[in-house]
Design a protein around this motif. Sequence first.
Motif, short mmCIF file in Angstrom:
data_model
loop_
_atom_site.label_atom_id
_atom_site.label_comp_id
_atom_site.label_asym_id
_atom_site.label_seq_id
_atom_site.Cartn_x
_atom_site.Cartn_y
_atom_site.Cartn_z
N LYS A 219 0.87 -1.19 0.00
CA LYS A 219 0.00 0.00 0.00
C LYS A 219 0.90 1.24 0.00
CE LYS A 219 -4.13 2.04 1.31
NZ LYS A 219 -4.79 1.57 2.53
N THR A 220 0.81 2.04 -1.05
CA THR A 220 1.74 3.16 -1.21
C THR A 220 1.23 4.48 -0.67
OG1 THR A 220 0.89 3.59 -3.45
CG2 THR A 220 2.77 2.08 -3.26
N ALA A 221 -0.08 4.59 -0.44
CA ALA A 221 -0.66 5.84 0.07
C ALA A 221 -2.01 5.52 0.71
CB ALA A 221 -0.83 6.87 -1.05
N SER A 222 -2.56 6.46 1.46
CA SER A 222 -3.84 6.23 2.12
C SER A 222 -4.96 6.05 1.09
CB SER A 222 -4.18 7.36 3.09
OG SER A 222 -4.23 8.59 2.40
N THR A 223 -6.04 5.42 1.50
CA THR A 223 -7.14 5.09 0.60
C THR A 223 -7.89 6.35 0.15
OG1 THR A 223 -7.43 2.99 1.77
CG2 THR A 223 -9.24 3.71 0.36
N PRO A 224 -8.11 6.52 -1.14
CA PRO A 224 -8.93 7.65 -1.61
C PRO A 224 -10.32 7.61 -0.99
CG PRO A 224 -7.78 6.61 -3.45
CD PRO A 224 -7.57 5.73 -2.26
N ALA A 225 -10.88 8.78 -0.72
CA ALA A 225 -12.15 8.87 0.03
C ALA A 225 -13.30 8.11 -0.63
CB ALA A 225 -12.52 10.34 0.20
N LYS A 226 -13.30 7.98 -1.94
CA LYS A 226 -14.44 7.34 -2.61
C LYS A 226 -14.43 5.82 -2.54
CE LYS A 226 -12.38 7.60 -7.27
NZ LYS A 226 -12.61 8.10 -8.65
N TYR A 227 -13.36 5.24 -1.98
CA TYR A 227 -13.28 3.78 -1.89
C TYR A 227 -13.27 3.32 -0.44
CZ TYR A 227 -12.02 4.08 -6.81
OH TYR A 227 -12.03 4.35 -8.16
N PRO A 228 -13.78 2.11 -0.17
CA PRO A 228 -14.49 1.26 -1.12
C PRO A 228 -15.88 1.81 -1.44
CG PRO A 228 -14.63 0.30 1.05
CD PRO A 228 -13.74 1.51 1.17
N ARG A 229 -16.40 1.44 -2.59
CA ARG A 229 -17.76 1.82 -2.94
C ARG A 229 -18.76 1.05 -2.08
NH1 ARG A 229 -17.33 0.32 -9.04
NH2 ARG A 229 -15.88 -1.18 -8.10
N LYS A 230 -20.03 1.37 -2.21
CA LYS A 230 -21.03 0.76 -1.33
C LYS A 230 -21.06 -0.76 -1.48
CE LYS A 230 -25.02 1.42 -4.41
NZ LYS A 230 -26.37 2.04 -4.54
N ALA A 231 -21.56 -1.42 -0.46
CA ALA A 231 -21.56 -2.89 -0.40
C ALA A 231 -22.17 -3.50 -1.66
CB ALA A 231 -22.30 -3.37 0.84
N GLY A 232 -21.46 -4.44 -2.23
CA GLY A 232 -21.93 -5.15 -3.42
C GLY A 232 -21.37 -4.61 -4.72
N MET A 233 -20.99 -3.32 -4.73
CA MET A 233 -20.51 -2.69 -5.96
C MET A 233 -19.18 -3.25 -6.46
SD MET A 233 -22.57 -0.63 -7.46
CE MET A 233 -21.51 0.42 -8.46
N PRO A 234 -18.20 -3.51 -5.58
CA PRO A 234 -16.93 -4.04 -6.08
C PRO A 234 -17.09 -5.35 -6.85
CG PRO A 234 -16.65 -3.21 -3.87
CD PRO A 234 -18.13 -3.18 -4.14
N ALA A 235 -17.98 -6.22 -6.38
CA ALA A 235 -18.20 -7.50 -7.07
C ALA A 235 -19.05 -7.32 -8.32
CB ALA A 235 -18.86 -8.50 -6.12
N LYS A 236 -20.03 -6.41 -8.23
CA LYS A 236 -20.96 -6.21 -9.36
C LYS A 236 -20.29 -5.46 -10.51
CE LYS A 236 -25.59 -4.41 -10.37
NZ LYS A 236 -26.76 -3.65 -9.82
N GLU A 237 -19.51 -4.44 -10.16
CA GLU A 237 -18.83 -3.63 -11.17
C GLU A 237 -17.35 -3.46 -10.78
OE1 GLU A 237 -20.80 0.07 -11.94
OE2 GLU A 237 -22.79 -0.87 -12.08
N PRO A 238 -16.56 -4.50 -10.99
CA PRO A 238 -15.13 -4.44 -10.59
C PRO A 238 -14.38 -3.32 -11.29
CG PRO A 238 -15.79 -6.68 -11.19
CD PRO A 238 -16.90 -5.79 -11.61
N LEU A 239 -13.36 -2.83 -10.64
CA LEU A 239 -12.51 -1.79 -11.23
C LEU A 239 -11.58 -2.42 -12.26
CD1 LEU A 239 -11.61 0.20 -7.99
CD2 LEU A 239 -13.16 0.94 -9.81
N VAL A 240 -12.09 -2.58 -13.48
CA VAL A 240 -11.31 -3.13 -14.57
C VAL A 240 -11.43 -2.21 -15.78
CG1 VAL A 240 -11.51 -5.52 -13.79
CG2 VAL A 240 -13.23 -4.59 -15.35
N ARG A 241 -10.44 -2.25 -16.63
CA ARG A 241 -10.46 -1.42 -17.83
C ARG A 241 -11.49 -1.97 -18.81
NH1 ARG A 241 -6.41 2.03 -16.99
NH2 ARG A 241 -4.60 1.28 -15.82
N LYS A 242 -12.29 -1.10 -19.36
CA LYS A 242 -13.35 -1.51 -20.30
C LYS A 242 -12.75 -1.80 -21.68
CE LYS A 242 -16.35 -0.72 -17.04
NZ LYS A 242 -16.92 -1.84 -16.28
#
Length: 242
Positions: A219-242
């Motif tokens: 971990k190179t820096a503290s977590t950005p405020a917008k993460y993690p997203r609300k429960a269920g979102m990481p699995a439903k819409e993973p952070l991957v390049r489209k």
Amino acid sequence: MDTIQTQFQELLASNGLQLNERQLEQFDAYFRILVEWNVKMNLTGITERDQVYIKHFYDSLTLAFFMPMEAVRAMADIGSGAGFPGIPLKIVFPHLQLTIVDSLQKRIHFLEHLTSELSLSDVSCVHGRAEDVARSAQHRDRYDLVTARAVARLAVLNELCLPFVCQNGMFVAMKGSGGEEELAEADLSLQQLHGKLERKERLSLPVEDAGRTLFFIRKTASTPAKYPRKAGMPAKEPLVRK
């Protein structure tokens, strides 16, 4: 000491981990409690004694073959299920201050009973979704080491686990032999969550010869405020390049 315990002890010793009699007793009790509770709730599909020792206990401890656990103080195990890898690591390294996060209340009841029966101190079992728990100041950017074993794909795990890791701490994703395939799609999530793949280690489980891959992510820096997203979102819409 029976054959599997002797084998277990010898396999660990060959990798630099020495178990005393008390620790062997704790693993024996762990096995008995796991099988007993598994009758009334689905904790694991693996219940044969030799299989539990290799596929759960030994497998959990492989992390310590590649990392100086004596230097770790606060550890979090995310989606621990029946306690893997957190509880085996706590047994062998009793100095760890272990937090276990799991979304199922009945698994938390099992883990609380287990830690009480094994007389393990400094273990906190937290009921909740990782996305929600990581939002609390008590857990966010706090842990030296965070682990997850066979929970989700790496792109999802990064969002679930990296928010718990302190700056310059380590997240270790413990995957099977196919874990390598997940690395390429995880680059965006690593970038967004301020994680950097430091190294990966491969091994095979003894007897079973089943492949394992461990990803060590710094971990190179503290977590950005917008993460993690609300429960269920990481699995439903993973952070991957489209």
